[in-house]
Enzyme design. Sequence first.
Site, mmCIF file in Angstrom:
data_model
loop_
_atom_site.group_PDB
_atom_site.id
_atom_site.type_symbol
_atom_site.label_atom_id
_atom_site.label_comp_id
_atom_site.label_asym_id
_atom_site.label_seq_id
_atom_site.Cartn_x
_atom_site.Cartn_y
_atom_site.Cartn_z
ATOM 1 N N SER A 155 3.490 -3.741 -2.608
ATOM 2 C CA SER A 155 3.188 -5.033 -1.996
ATOM 3 C C SER A 155 1.668 -5.264 -2.006
ATOM 4 O O SER A 155 1.033 -5.079 -3.033
ATOM 5 C CB SER A 155 3.768 -5.053 -0.579
ATOM 6 O OG SER A 155 3.895 -6.352 -0.114
ATOM 7 N N ASP A 413 13.983 -8.790 -4.944
ATOM 8 C CA ASP A 413 12.834 -8.947 -4.060
ATOM 9 C C ASP A 413 12.333 -10.390 -4.024
ATOM 10 O O ASP A 413 12.038 -10.969 -5.066
ATOM 11 C CB ASP A 413 11.709 -8.020 -4.567
ATOM 12 C CG ASP A 413 10.533 -7.975 -3.625
ATOM 13 O OD1 ASP A 413 10.605 -8.560 -2.533
ATOM 14 O OD2 ASP A 413 9.518 -7.344 -4.004
ATOM 15 N N HIS A 438 12.241 -4.881 -2.192
ATOM 16 C CA HIS A 438 10.778 -4.718 -2.162
ATOM 17 C C HIS A 438 10.365 -3.249 -2.368
ATOM 18 O O HIS A 438 10.699 -2.393 -1.589
ATOM 19 C CB HIS A 438 10.286 -5.224 -0.805
ATOM 20 C CG HIS A 438 8.864 -5.692 -0.801
ATOM 21 N ND1 HIS A 438 8.296 -6.405 -1.826
ATOM 22 C CD2 HIS A 438 7.893 -5.548 0.129
ATOM 23 C CE1 HIS A 438 7.033 -6.687 -1.529
ATOM 24 N NE2 HIS A 438 6.761 -6.183 -0.349
#
Length: 470
Positions: A155, A413, A438
């Site tokens: 991320s 995701d 994710h």
Amino acid sequence: MAPSCSSICILLVLVNVALADFPYKEDVYVQYIDHYNLVSYGDQTFKQRYLYQDKYWGGDGYPIFFYSGNEGPVDTYWKNSGFIHEIAPEFKAFVVFTEHRFFGSSLPFGNKSFTMPYLGMLSAAQAVADYTMFLNDLKTYLNASNSKIIAFGGSYGGVLAAYMRYKHPSLVHGALAASAPVLMQAPEGPHDFFFPKVTKDFRDYSEKCYTAVKLAFAQQLDYARLGQPGLDQMVKKMRLCSPIQHDFEFRKMQMWARNAFVYLAMLDYPYPTEFLGKLPANPVNVGCDTILKQADPLVGLADAVGIWYNATGSEKCYNVSKEFVPCSDPTGCGTGDAATAWDFLSCTDIYLPHGSNNKTDMFPELPWDSDARIEYCQDKFHIRPRIGWNAEEFFGLDLTGASNIIFSNGDLDPWFGGGVTKSVSDTVVALIVQGGAHHLDLRASNKLDPPGVVKVREQERNIIRKWLNQ
Ligand SMILES: *[C@@H]1O[C@H](CO)[C@@H](O)[C@H](O)[C@H]1NC(C)=O
Ligand SMILES: *[C@@H]1O[C@H](CO)[C@@H](O)[C@H](O)[C@H]1NC(C)=O
Ligand SMILES: *[C@@H]1O[C@H](CO)[C@@H](O)[C@H](O)[C@H]1NC(C)=O
Ligand SMILES: *[C@@H]1O[C@H](CO)[C@@H](O)[C@H](O)[C@H]1NC(C)=O
Ligand SMILES: *[C@@H]1O[C@H](CO)[C@@H](O)[C@H](O)[C@H]1NC(C)=O
């Protein structure tokens, strides 16, 4: 005092943290507060926390696996990035995770950190400079001048890992940027992908689920149209602790409800997890089943958001103000001081997706474009976002100057659309994790892993091996 190896040199005073799966040792590094202005804070420093594991390390010439910390306490990422720990032994790697400034216990100004003007020292560029200083000193301390550093991150941490390789190629040999929405940083990059993707995840499980969610949100609106008596009825059905009396409270409640879906979709892992919160296996499916169990969609919605907000089962009613803080990130900032820090980053460096519109997604119309963001940030922090700064400081849509970066993205995701999903060159490679939410690929292996992530992890190991053999 210069942040040389002064702190790392005493790193052998170890704190051994007993952790079920991946034990670590912990210390702090004495870090400069300001890397770019030697006058503002002079030689002032703060203690930056890092976690490490040296038991697999083969010594000089063997790699250093470095995780660039995200917007939270670094131990969260240590515990949820088992892939790195699992491959460390075969590479005889030194593993180190460094905490991002202003998060966890790495607070440059202690409890004043979250106020002005101190928040000004929080930026992606300062964080990248922190990691650079840290890694240079770590190599010196370890006498590891022949060791190659591989950066990892998921991320925002993945964005930073990619930036580390791009900006400091002589220090960082390669980067695995998992679920890193880097393209979103460019003003002309993608910003409308997020809520449509959350919607698609639920709709792919069941069309009825999609319809029920839409209906539940529409019902809220219908109640609101009846004035206060209607709102009171809705509050009761939703089991909220406090009445809704103003427009802004209604909007906040909508965002709060929407945010539960964001987390279920982002963290749609095939087994129960405790990452950003406690969730059952396959939370999207569980969410849909929960809604569809109720004849009344609104009651179903109240039940479904409880998967996220009432995971402990101890909430008598939903306290929206406690559970959700509206901020510059329409996908949520979390709560507490970390939320303030992320809100600030989202008002400065990080350009996030736009809002929901009840057309391309199943959520209420809660628009959030760059004008709304600018207005909010001026109000909240008295700053005007510099749209696209990260794209200038690091890179935007054009990655032709980059090398040795893996961009992995899971097809479940919601962040997928902000990432690099097509390979750019032989060494800037996009990998798609079929059945992955994710940064699933960074997690430890699990018998419930979809074949897609097993395959991608294997590709990642092979690419890292190739880099190290160069
Ligand atoms: C902040 O920290 C200082 C020094 O450690 C302490 O005296 C003060 O009470 C703290 N303030 C708050 C609001 O926690
Ligand atoms: C690095 O080398 C120096 C000089 O040879 C030695 O004193 C020191 O113990 C070494 N450090 C580590 C961590 O091995
Ligand atoms: C939270 O869960 C408990 C246990 O299932 C339940 O009794 C309670 O009503 C739930 N709270 C809300 C607000 O739904
Ligand atoms: C909701 O949470 C806030 C902040 O934690 C607290 O001040 C408030 O009293 C709570 N409201 C209710 C009704 O529990
Ligand atoms: C979404 O749009 C539909 C019509 O297209 C409308 O009936 C519904 O009330 C809207 N829902 C919300 C939450 O605005």
